[in-house]
Enzyme design. Structure first.
Site, PDB file in Angstrom:
ATOM      1  N   ASP A   1       0.859  -1.188   0.000  1.00  0.00           N
ATOM      2  CA  ASP A   1       0.000   0.000   0.000  1.00  0.00           C
ATOM      3  C   ASP A   1       0.891   1.232   0.000  1.00  0.00           C
ATOM      4  OD1 ASP A   1      -1.711   2.081   0.490  1.00  0.00           O
ATOM      5  OD2 ASP A   1      -2.277   1.423   2.509  1.00  0.00           O
TER       6      ASP A   1
ATOM      7  N   HIS B   1      30.054  15.130  -0.698  1.00  0.00           N
ATOM      8  CA  HIS B   1      30.660  15.471  -1.982  1.00  0.00           C
ATOM      9  C   HIS B   1      30.478  14.303  -2.940  1.00  0.00           C
ATOM     10  CE1 HIS B   1      33.626  17.933   0.680  1.00  0.00           C
ATOM     11  NE2 HIS B   1      32.426  18.473   0.642  1.00  0.00           N
TER      12      HIS B   1
ATOM     13  N   ARG C   1      39.109  24.569  -2.629  1.00  0.00           N
ATOM     14  CA  ARG C   1      37.932  23.961  -2.009  1.00  0.00           C
ATOM     15  C   ARG C   1      36.851  24.972  -1.631  1.00  0.00           C
ATOM     16  NH1 ARG C   1      41.715  19.920  -1.148  1.00  0.00           N
ATOM     17  NH2 ARG C   1      40.832  17.814  -0.991  1.00  0.00           N
TER      18      ARG C   1
ATOM     19  N   GLU D   1      34.545  17.040  -8.583  1.00  0.00           N
ATOM     20  CA  GLU D   1      33.826  16.855  -7.328  1.00  0.00           C
ATOM     21  C   GLU D   1      32.801  17.975  -7.153  1.00  0.00           C
ATOM     22  OE1 GLU D   1      35.361  16.515  -2.715  1.00  0.00           O
ATOM     23  OE2 GLU D   1      36.144  18.148  -3.949  1.00  0.00           O
TER      24      GLU D   1
ATOM     25  N   ARG E   1      30.608  19.810  -4.579  1.00  0.00           N
ATOM     26  CA  ARG E   1      30.855  19.901  -3.146  1.00  0.00           C
ATOM     27  C   ARG E   1      29.656  20.359  -2.305  1.00  0.00           C
ATOM     28  NH1 ARG E   1      35.719  19.720  -1.174  1.00  0.00           N
ATOM     29  NH2 ARG E   1      35.340  21.354   0.388  1.00  0.00           N
TER      30      ARG E   1
END
Length: 435
Positions: A50, A242, A313, A330, A332
């Protein structure tokens, strides 16, 4: 894995119960548990449930859905996760009674994104880095806001009191097929990170869900509560997830170009440009909670600006130094409350849109955007409402989910924002009671 191999494993392990897992719109794992004696019905896709009470699914007048197990997702659940019980697990896709994939199934939405990439000639590989906090339990076994340690980045025991728990998590993950790479204490007190080897797009999303289940249960074995809340503590770094991504074609990394000055191919640059173009709309999926935006603030190592870099970064996208088959970038800003199927699907569609349009990538950012006022660089949304508004304006991201899932997601998240906005917090009481 074929059906006979699964039957043999169930018999050898004396499995008594089988968990049929799926993921709701908010990214929470759900399951229907079935006796092992029903394995024939399971393998014939006959198990129904359900769906009317599942967030983002169907109404009560059209609630029956079928669970189709992915045979390759079958595992014997390690006994330390099930109090010694003999349990197996499948991850399932959701189908309508008419035999069609359910439009609100996050896993099916990701499959469509991966098929789109495949039609363009690409296989998608991903590697996530989910972080989490460990808090102590009280005498009743409920979580507190008391951290399990005060250790810092890369500290060792006895300062790092989570080391044994992390090691047990890694050992358990290895038992069920994860290729472990590293684990360590993170920057914030009580914060940890465990990494495993990259995998295909679908398997990575599956593994994120399995990872959360393992982490929570092993932490409970150590009388601790594991949380993936992005910002559980004021004044501490938050938890991100990340996501490293690369595209392969005929088993070769198409992000790598030896002849280019930075060894990045045009495909890599176009894909990154697509992600940056759609970053604001993506945020509603990569950072889907009110709390997510309390992590995305200056000063806590989380990105705020929509920019890319090679090693900086402070940017939304970072390109690690590794080249050759390891060339990747990457993203982030995602955090671990993201529904991995929806977030990854949206990132893929954004990147593919960049390739289709041959989008131009600007120069790499060299400034520390945490320390300078960069008015020339766009920023991510500052709250969930802004992110939802951006998503509604972004046709690529809204189409990534499909009309049904998009509307359900927006409804749920706008309701969440409205509920949050009407709260009266302790901060407000402290600041304004004298007015």
């Amino acid at each position: 894995m074929d059906k006979q191999e699964i039957l043999n494993k169930i018999e050898e392990a004396k499995v008594e119960f089988i968990r049929m897992e799926f993921t709701d719109m908010l990214g929470d794992t759900k399951n229907v548990e079935v006796p092992a004696s029903e394995i024939s019905a399971i393998l014939d896709n006959e198990i129904m449930f359900d769906s009317s009470s599942i967030v983002g699914f169907t109404s009560i007048e059209a609630s029956d859905m079928n669970l189709h197990p992915d045979l390759d997702s079958f595992i014997i659940v390690p006994p330390e996760l099930e109090d010694g019980e003999n349990v197996a697990r499948f991850i399932c896709d959701i189908y309508t009674p008419e035999g069609e994939p359910f439009a609100g199934d996050p896993r099916s939405i990701l499959k469509k994104a991966l098929q789109e990439a495949k039609q363009m000639g690409y296989d998608v590989n991903l590697g996530p880095e989910p972080e989490f906090f460990l808090f102590n339990h009280d005498e009743k076994g409920y979580h507190t806001t008391e951290l399990n340690d005060r250790a810092g980045y890369f500290d060792v025991s006895p300062f790092d009191r989570g080391e044994k728990c992390r090691r047990s998590i890694a050992k358990t993950l290895q038992k069920i097929g994860f290729e472990m790479e590293a684990s360590h204490k993170e920057v914030a007190n009580g914060q940890h990170e465990i990494n495993w080897r990259f995998d295909s797009g679908l398997r990575t999303a599956d593994k994120i869900q399995t990872f959360k289940y393992v982490v929570r249960n092993i932490a409970a074995n150590y009388d601790m509560h594991a949380t993936f809340m992005p910002k559980p503590l004021f004044g501490q770094n938050g938890s991100g997830m990340h996501i490293h991504i690369s595209l392969f074609q005929d088993e070769e990394n198409v992000f790598y170009n030896e002849a280019a000055a930075d060894h990045l191919s045009d495909t890599a640059r176009q894909f990154m440009a697509g992600v940056l173009t759609h970053a604001q709309g993506l945020s509603a999926l990569t950072n889907p909670t009110v709390n997510s935006y309390k992590r995305l603030v200056p000063g806590y190592e989380a990105p705020v600006n929509v920019a890319w870099s090679h090693s900086n970064r402070s940017c939304l996208i970072r390109v690690p130094a590794t080249r050759g088959e390891g060339t990747r970038f990457e993203v982030r800003n995602p955090d671990p409350t993201a529904n991995p199927y929806l977030a990854i699907a949206a990132i893929i569609y954004a990147g593919l849109d960049g390739i289709k349009n041959q989008s131009k990538l600007g120069p790499a950012e060299t400034r520390n955007l945490y320390e300078v006022e960069a008015k020339d660089v766009p920023t991510l949304p500052t709250n969930l409402k802004e992110a939802l508004d951006s998503m509604k304006k972004d046709e690529v991201i809204s189409k990534a989910l499909g009309d049904y899932a998009f509307q359900k997601f927006i409804e749920e998240k706008e309701s969440e924002w409205l509920e949050y906005s009407s709260q009266v917090t302790k901060w407000e009481q402290k600041r304004y009671m004298k007015k």
